[in-house]
Design a protein around this motif. Sequence first.
Motif, mmCIF file in Angstrom:
data_model
loop_
_atom_site.group_PDB
_atom_site.id
_atom_site.type_symbol
_atom_site.label_atom_id
_atom_site.label_comp_id
_atom_site.label_asym_id
_atom_site.label_seq_id
_atom_site.Cartn_x
_atom_site.Cartn_y
_atom_site.Cartn_z
ATOM 1 N N UNK A 113 -27.945 -12.143 18.892
ATOM 2 C CA UNK A 113 -27.894 -11.180 17.794
ATOM 3 C C UNK A 113 -29.187 -10.373 17.703
ATOM 4 N N UNK A 114 -30.318 -11.057 17.816
ATOM 5 C CA UNK A 114 -31.603 -10.341 17.768
ATOM 6 C C UNK A 114 -31.774 -9.434 18.982
ATOM 7 N N UNK A 115 -31.268 -9.871 20.128
ATOM 8 C CA UNK A 115 -31.289 -9.056 21.350
ATOM 9 C C UNK A 115 -30.496 -7.775 21.132
ATOM 10 N N UNK A 116 -29.278 -7.924 20.592
ATOM 11 C CA UNK A 116 -28.440 -6.752 20.323
ATOM 12 C C UNK A 116 -29.094 -5.832 19.297
ATOM 13 N N UNK A 117 -29.615 -6.413 18.236
ATOM 14 C CA UNK A 117 -30.197 -5.608 17.159
ATOM 15 C C UNK A 117 -31.415 -4.826 17.655
ATOM 16 N N UNK A 118 -32.256 -5.473 18.460
ATOM 17 C CA UNK A 118 -33.450 -4.796 18.986
ATOM 18 C C UNK A 118 -33.068 -3.667 19.938
ATOM 19 N N UNK A 119 -32.064 -3.884 20.778
ATOM 20 C CA UNK A 119 -31.631 -2.820 21.700
ATOM 21 C C UNK A 119 -31.027 -1.655 20.928
ATOM 22 N N UNK A 120 -30.221 -1.961 19.925
ATOM 23 C CA UNK A 120 -29.600 -0.902 19.130
ATOM 24 C C UNK A 120 -30.653 -0.083 18.396
ATOM 25 N N UNK A 121 -31.636 -0.759 17.795
ATOM 26 C CA UNK A 121 -32.727 -0.031 17.125
ATOM 27 C C UNK A 121 -33.501 0.821 18.125
ATOM 28 N N UNK A 122 -33.734 0.277 19.335
ATOM 29 C CA UNK A 122 -34.484 1.022 20.349
ATOM 30 C C UNK A 122 -33.747 2.296 20.748
ATOM 31 N N UNK A 123 -32.442 2.221 20.930
ATOM 32 C CA UNK A 123 -31.680 3.424 21.270
ATOM 33 C C UNK A 123 -31.687 4.424 20.120
ATOM 34 N N UNK A 124 -31.624 3.950 18.880
ATOM 35 C CA UNK A 124 -31.679 4.861 17.728
ATOM 36 C C UNK A 124 -33.028 5.579 17.659
ATOM 37 N N UNK A 125 -34.113 4.825 17.842
ATOM 38 C CA UNK A 125 -35.452 5.432 17.801
ATOM 39 C C UNK A 125 -35.620 6.426 18.943
ATOM 40 N N UNK A 126 -35.181 6.042 20.147
ATOM 41 C CA UNK A 126 -35.304 6.947 21.290
ATOM 42 C C UNK A 126 -34.474 8.208 21.080
ATOM 43 N N UNK A 127 -33.292 8.054 20.486
ATOM 44 C CA UNK A 127 -32.451 9.222 20.219
ATOM 45 C C UNK A 127 -33.120 10.169 19.236
ATOM 46 N N UNK A 128 -33.718 9.624 18.193
ATOM 47 C CA UNK A 128 -34.430 10.459 17.214
ATOM 48 C C UNK A 128 -35.637 11.135 17.864
ATOM 49 N N UNK A 129 -36.309 10.434 18.768
ATOM 50 C CA UNK A 129 -37.485 11.013 19.438
ATOM 51 C C UNK A 129 -37.126 12.230 20.284
ATOM 52 N N UNK A 130 -35.879 12.319 20.748
ATOM 53 C CA UNK A 130 -35.481 13.472 21.563
ATOM 54 C C UNK A 130 -35.384 14.766 20.760
ATOM 55 N N UNK A 131 -35.514 14.691 19.447
ATOM 56 C CA UNK A 131 -35.491 15.897 18.617
ATOM 57 C C UNK A 131 -36.886 16.452 18.365
#
Length: 199
Positions: A113-131
């Motif tokens: 669960x923590x693995x999934x949550x950390x990966x999901x947060x990482x993709x969200x942060x990276x997606x926001x950084x592309x703006x």
Amino acid sequence: MEGTGGNGAPAAALNQWRHDAWRLFQFYLDRTTPYAVYRWIGTAVLALLYALRVYYIQGFYIVSYGLGIYILNLLIGFLSPLVDPEMESTGGALLPTKGSDEFKPFIRRLPEFKFWYAITKAFCVAFVMTFFSMFDVPVFWPILLCYWIVLFVLTMKRQIMHMIKYKYVPFNIGKQKYSGKRSSAGSSGSSRTSSSRAD
């Protein structure tokens, strides 16, 4: 004095709102725990959106490289046991290394669960950084990709050698699952007994 009290009320209300929003978020996050397949499908969709955005923009390769390194680091934690067998002086529960050793379940250093949550947060942060264009550092992306692949292969080779050396498998594939006692055999036997008593 009145001005100080007046400024404290909006801050307290804001803190209360943040606390309530966090509790609501945590409530719904906890409800997703048993639905691992759906959680990972959502993360895969998020990863696809990120990949399409990077492909469409043709930039932000350094962000993608950092995301890849972070995911690799999370993967190592996910595949590693909680107690490292190389540190035998810990005195804790170690993995069995011989057939005669007592069975000890594999406990991950980083739970699923923590693995999934950390990966999901990482993709969200990276997606926001592309703006934000300040994160679009011009680099020659094939070198970053080759370096990441080499790093991935070397890291996974070391992890697999560790698994072979200490004889553990971090996955449930192929492991026996016990569902408990068979109640149908017991109930049919008890019904025969009761019918013979009735005769």
